[in-house]
Design a protein around this motif. Structure first.
Motif, PDB file in Angstrom:
ATOM      1  N   LYS A 112     -20.545 -22.735  11.486  1.00  0.00           N
ATOM      2  CA  LYS A 112     -21.984 -22.525  11.496  1.00  0.00           C
ATOM      3  C   LYS A 112     -22.329 -21.213  10.809  1.00  0.00           C
ATOM      4  N   GLU A 113     -21.592 -20.173  11.219  1.00  0.00           N
ATOM      5  CA  GLU A 113     -21.863 -18.861  10.626  1.00  0.00           C
ATOM      6  C   GLU A 113     -21.584 -18.859   9.126  1.00  0.00           C
ATOM      7  N   ARG A 114     -20.542 -19.606   8.769  1.00  0.00           N
ATOM      8  CA  ARG A 114     -20.211 -19.656   7.354  1.00  0.00           C
ATOM      9  C   ARG A 114     -21.312 -20.301   6.543  1.00  0.00           C
ATOM     10  N   ILE A 115     -21.940 -21.340   7.137  1.00  0.00           N
ATOM     11  CA  ILE A 115     -22.969 -22.056   6.392  1.00  0.00           C
ATOM     12  C   ILE A 115     -24.290 -21.294   6.434  1.00  0.00           C
ATOM     13  N   VAL A 116     -24.663 -20.868   7.648  1.00  0.00           N
ATOM     14  CA  VAL A 116     -25.963 -20.215   7.797  1.00  0.00           C
ATOM     15  C   VAL A 116     -26.009 -18.887   7.031  1.00  0.00           C
ATOM     16  N   PHE A 117     -24.914 -18.137   7.166  1.00  0.00           N
ATOM     17  CA  PHE A 117     -24.906 -16.827   6.506  1.00  0.00           C
ATOM     18  C   PHE A 117     -24.165 -16.872   5.183  1.00  0.00           C
ATOM     19  N   TRP A 118     -24.228 -18.036   4.552  1.00  0.00           N
ATOM     20  CA  TRP A 118     -23.490 -18.208   3.320  1.00  0.00           C
ATOM     21  C   TRP A 118     -23.934 -17.195   2.281  1.00  0.00           C
ATOM     22  N   LYS A 119     -23.010 -16.483   1.764  1.00  0.00           N
ATOM     23  CA  LYS A 119     -23.271 -15.451   0.758  1.00  0.00           C
ATOM     24  C   LYS A 119     -24.141 -14.317   1.275  1.00  0.00           C
ATOM     25  N   LYS A 120     -24.347 -14.309   2.604  1.00  0.00           N
ATOM     26  CA  LYS A 120     -25.185 -13.262   3.149  1.00  0.00           C
ATOM     27  C   LYS A 120     -24.348 -12.131   3.715  1.00  0.00           C
ATOM     28  N   SER A 121     -23.137 -12.529   4.220  1.00  0.00           N
ATOM     29  CA  SER A 121     -22.364 -11.506   4.911  1.00  0.00           C
ATOM     30  C   SER A 121     -21.934 -10.429   3.918  1.00  0.00           C
ATOM     31  N   LYS A 122     -22.145  -9.212   4.354  1.00  0.00           N
ATOM     32  CA  LYS A 122     -21.830  -8.089   3.479  1.00  0.00           C
ATOM     33  C   LYS A 122     -20.318  -7.911   3.429  1.00  0.00           C
ATOM     34  N   VAL A 123     -19.778  -7.926   2.272  1.00  0.00           N
ATOM     35  CA  VAL A 123     -18.350  -7.710   2.136  1.00  0.00           C
ATOM     36  C   VAL A 123     -18.142  -6.443   1.330  1.00  0.00           C
ATOM     37  N   SER A 124     -17.334  -5.563   1.886  1.00  0.00           N
ATOM     38  CA  SER A 124     -16.947  -4.436   1.058  1.00  0.00           C
ATOM     39  C   SER A 124     -15.446  -4.301   1.167  1.00  0.00           C
ATOM     40  N   TYR A 125     -14.859  -3.699   0.190  1.00  0.00           N
ATOM     41  CA  TYR A 125     -13.420  -3.564   0.198  1.00  0.00           C
ATOM     42  C   TYR A 125     -13.030  -2.119   0.424  1.00  0.00           C
ATOM     43  N   HIS A 126     -12.010  -1.970   1.235  1.00  0.00           N
ATOM     44  CA  HIS A 126     -11.513  -0.629   1.468  1.00  0.00           C
ATOM     45  C   HIS A 126     -10.144  -0.524   0.827  1.00  0.00           C
ATOM     46  N   GLN A 127     -10.059   0.294  -0.171  1.00  0.00           N
ATOM     47  CA  GLN A 127      -8.789   0.429  -0.869  1.00  0.00           C
ATOM     48  C   GLN A 127      -7.901   1.407  -0.106  1.00  0.00           C
ATOM     49  N   VAL A 128      -6.821   0.887   0.468  1.00  0.00           N
ATOM     50  CA  VAL A 128      -5.950   1.743   1.266  1.00  0.00           C
ATOM     51  C   VAL A 128      -4.833   2.333   0.416  1.00  0.00           C
ATOM     52  N   LEU A 129      -4.273   1.519  -0.437  1.00  0.00           N
ATOM     53  CA  LEU A 129      -3.179   2.001  -1.279  1.00  0.00           C
ATOM     54  C   LEU A 129      -3.514   1.742  -2.739  1.00  0.00           C
ATOM     55  N   LYS A 130      -3.234   2.741  -3.565  1.00  0.00           N
ATOM     56  CA  LYS A 130      -3.524   2.585  -4.984  1.00  0.00           C
ATOM     57  C   LYS A 130      -2.254   2.758  -5.786  1.00  0.00           C
ATOM     58  N   ILE A 145       1.946  10.918   1.214  1.00  0.00           N
ATOM     59  CA  ILE A 145       0.922   9.989   0.766  1.00  0.00           C
ATOM     60  C   ILE A 145      -0.437  10.564   1.109  1.00  0.00           C
ATOM     61  N   CYS A 146      -1.282  10.620   0.079  1.00  0.00           N
ATOM     62  CA  CYS A 146      -2.590  11.226   0.259  1.00  0.00           C
ATOM     63  C   CYS A 146      -3.627  10.293  -0.341  1.00  0.00           C
ATOM     64  N   ASP A 147      -4.568   9.865   0.450  1.00  0.00           N
ATOM     65  CA  ASP A 147      -5.617   8.937   0.010  1.00  0.00           C
ATOM     66  C   ASP A 147      -5.051   7.723  -0.707  1.00  0.00           C
ATOM     67  N   GLY A 148      -3.986   7.195  -0.201  1.00  0.00           N
ATOM     68  CA  GLY A 148      -3.451   5.959  -0.750  1.00  0.00           C
ATOM     69  C   GLY A 148      -2.633   6.131  -2.011  1.00  0.00           C
ATOM     70  N   GLU A 149      -2.321   7.365  -2.351  1.00  0.00           N
ATOM     71  CA  GLU A 149      -1.486   7.570  -3.523  1.00  0.00           C
ATOM     72  C   GLU A 149      -0.318   8.476  -3.180  1.00  0.00           C
ATOM     73  N   VAL A 150       0.752   8.336  -3.939  1.00  0.00           N
ATOM     74  CA  VAL A 150       1.889   9.217  -3.718  1.00  0.00           C
ATOM     75  C   VAL A 150       1.554  10.566  -4.330  1.00  0.00           C
ATOM     76  N   LYS A 151       1.480  11.576  -3.465  1.00  0.00           N
ATOM     77  CA  LYS A 151       1.121  12.892  -3.979  1.00  0.00           C
ATOM     78  C   LYS A 151       2.366  13.669  -4.361  1.00  0.00           C
ATOM     79  N   GLU A 152       3.382  13.524  -3.539  1.00  0.00           N
ATOM     80  CA  GLU A 152       4.609  14.224  -3.857  1.00  0.00           C
ATOM     81  C   GLU A 152       5.790  13.453  -3.291  1.00  0.00           C
ATOM     82  N   ASP A 153       6.889  13.479  -4.012  1.00  0.00           N
ATOM     83  CA  ASP A 153       8.066  12.724  -3.612  1.00  0.00           C
ATOM     84  C   ASP A 153       9.268  13.594  -3.938  1.00  0.00           C
ATOM     85  N   GLY A 154      10.005  14.005  -2.919  1.00  0.00           N
ATOM     86  CA  GLY A 154      11.142  14.865  -3.221  1.00  0.00           C
ATOM     87  C   GLY A 154      11.899  15.245  -1.973  1.00  0.00           C
ATOM     88  N   SER A 155      12.565  16.391  -2.026  1.00  0.00           N
ATOM     89  CA  SER A 155      13.362  16.800  -0.874  1.00  0.00           C
ATOM     90  C   SER A 155      12.428  17.126   0.287  1.00  0.00           C
TER      91      SER A 155
END
Lengths: 250, 259
Positions: A33-51, A227-237
């Protein structure tokens, strides 16, 4: 499918150009029901966790993932265990893998400690015979003694954790992924876990740990990835990375 | 794809085993009769049908109670697997979020526990055959084949329904309704031979129809089942199984995020 080249066999985990987005839906439509009634209405946003993460972990390495809360460390760990799948890129793992993302996942409260050892170890992919040969070792490590035949719901949280950790650490996986669980039990048990982890490290198991306890990590790991904001900031000893990390976040 | 599945099932066989036994024992945990309920239930159902339907339908079917039980038990196997299995991913959401294991284990253990249950409750059929004086024939040897077909069929359907149910929660109720409707389209209470040939052909599009007819052939009528029809159902079931596994594999990547 990604073709494996020959020298990839030296690696336990290969993370290749991995990005992960989570779909954030406000009023997620669960029903038709929700899928039909709110078709294309539901707000979708994406959260990028890893880049675009590229990490190669050699067999036998002990690696710490550090970073502030919400930087994507645990997501990366979950991707490695195949609980979730990357939006882009590939992850290849070589060898039997065990993850301790949450201790006691899949414990059944009404079953006894001993039954739960069997149940939990079977989730990690052990056969009955393999569990039989380990069950005494697991019980000894957990120091639960006679309580092992009591239902798990009667356990204190410390006992619960001890049992869970004992099972996971005795599964004998080649790759061990651990998410912030070094703080298990009292000082005595923590020391014991730590010693066990060191022993695993020296027996050429591959270990990846997410943790905020920088002190123990410095002692345990030979490599750290910040790891900082989804990116490798430093990798080492470990020492260098932690020092740099503390300059920024400390 | 199949090699991967068999490898997974082999290395996680202990999990499969404990899941199946948990499914069988756990369902009636705390009830007085325990596991016995899985046999008492279809018997009670049969009792109700046996009392009500001879008045309504005037079937004139000899050995009607035996006739019924041979239909009710396999149908029960089918519906239990689909109805209770459809939400198996959702129910196990907690563990799916935290541990990796081949997700196929969940629907497969539901179907397998249904199978084990059915195999045991088939003894009831044998008892009824004995006491009604129908007796036995060598055609019972076809039994494993028919059971296997039904097992593959229900597993194939379950793969699809349980993975869709994660994304659309209505699936469970829609499927429940559909199964209930299918009950009347399957010759459980009546004999397909009541109908003219045209309608029988239509009925046979429902794969459960030839399956139940075959059970009746080997047990009650003591004759060889319609093998060509069974072969078609077998092919249908395998196709459905492959499609189901493909759908499941595709959708399972989002399970941990959706449940």
């Amino acid at each position: 499918m990604v073709m494996k080249s020959k020298n990839d066999n030296n690696y336990a985990i290969i993370v290749n150009n991995v990005s992960k987005k989570f779909k954030l839906m406000y009023d997620k439509p669960y029903t038709l029901k929700e899928r039909i009634v709110f078709w294309k209405k539901s707000k979708v946003s994406y959260h990028q966790v890893l880049k675009n993460i590229n990490v190669k972990i050699k067999k036998g390495e002990t690696v710490a993932l550090i970073g502030v809360n919400g930087s994507g460390k645990s997501t990366l760990l979950k991707l490695m265990t195949k609980i979730i799948y990357p939006t882009e890129g590939t992850i290849i793992t070589n060898g039997k893998l065990t993850s301790l993302l949450e201790l006691g996942a899949g414990f059944h409260p009404d079953f006894t400690g001993r039954e739960n050892i069997y149940f939990n170890a079977s989730i990690f992919g052990l056969s009955a015979a393999e569990i039989d040969s380990r069950v005494q070792e697991i019980i000894d490590f957990s120091e639960l003694g006679e309580f092992i035949d009591a239902p798990v719901r009667t356990y204190s949280s410390g006992m619960y954790m001890r049992l869970a950790f004992s099972v996971a650490i005795n599964v004998d996986a080649e790759i061990l992924l651990i998410d912030e669980i070094l703080a298990v039990g009292d000082q005595h048990f923590q020391d014991k876990c730590f010693a066990k982890l060191k022993q695993l490290r020296d027996s050429d198991k591959t270990i990846v740990i997410v943790s905020h306890s920088l002190g123990p990590i410095k002692d345990l790991c030979n490599r750290a990835i910040w790891i900082c904001d989804g990116e490798v900031k430093e990798d080492g000893s470990t020492k260098e990375v932690i020092d740099d990390y503390l300059k920024v976040c400390g | 794809m199949f090699k991967q599945l068999f490898n997974d099932l082999y290395s996680y066989r202990q999990l499969l085993k404990s899941n199946v036994s948990k499914e069988i024992r756990g369902k009636y945990k705390g009830s007085f009769l325990g596991v016995l309920w899985s046999f008492v239930n279809p018997l009670l159902m049969t009792l109700v049908y046996a009392i009500v339907f001879p008045f309504v339908l005037k079937t004139g079917q000899p050995h009607y109670v035996t006739f019924l039980i041979i239909g009710v038990l396999p149908w029960n196997f089918f519906t239990t697997v689909i109805n209770q299995g459809t939400n198996c991913i959702l129910v196990n959401g907690g563990i799916i979020k935290k541990v990796y294991f081949p997700r196929e284990i969940l629907p497969i253990s539901i179907a397998t526990s249904g199978l084990v249950n059915f195999l045991i409750s088939s003894i009831i059929i044998l008892i009824f055959l004995f006491f009604s004086g129908v007796g036995y024939s060598f055609n019972i040897l076809f039994y494993p084949l028919i059971v296997l077909i039904q097992y593959i069929l229900s597993m194939g359907i379950l793969f699809i329904t349980c993975s869709i149910d994660v994304y659309i929660r209505d699936a469970e109720y829609i499927i429940n309704f559909f199964i209930m409707m299918l009950f009347y389209g399957t010759p459980v209470l009546y004999s397909a031979s009541l109908f003219p040939k045209k309608i029988r052909t239509i009925l046979n599009f429902n794969p459960m129809c030839p399956i139940i007819n075959s059970y009746r052939d080997i047990f009650l009528y003591k004759k060889v089942p319609d093998l060509s029809l069974l072969l078609i159902v077998l092919v249908e079931s395998i196709v459905l199984f492959v499609i189901g596994l493909k759908v499941f594999n595709k959708l399972q990547k989002g399970f941990a995020e959706e449940v």
